[in-house]
Design a protein around this motif. Sequence first.
Motif: not given
Length: 137
Positions: A90-96, A114-124, A129-134
Amino acid sequence: GFGTSSLSMSIFFTIVIIGLPFVLLSVISKRSKGVNLDTLNKRWGTVFEEFRPESANSINYYTIFIFRRLVYSSTLIFLRDYPQAQASIWNCLTLLHVAYLMSCRPYANQKTGNVNYSSEAMSSGLFLITALFCLDD
């Protein structure tokens, strides 16, 4: 019986769901060559009004969006026992997607972009963080 019809319906819908992004891409790319902007606005105005119609990459936004959702759904189904792999994909897809947004700038309005860029960056960030907790200790 019921099992056969259920299986055939699930196969049918699987083919439709997987094929939809490719069909959309094919139709949109054929139609975008030499398209009249007035005709595009009359037929699809509410669908594409937030995008720059002169850019073919902008018009293909929904194809990319549907493909991303297909991959998200597939990882949820097939990688349910591997949450770190899910979050990484998911992180790779979001960064792409952020790279696509930054290179194409598909939005007609800069604030929407700008709003879309920000929301995608926050999702990434959340996926990271999810990957790190796993991670196992």
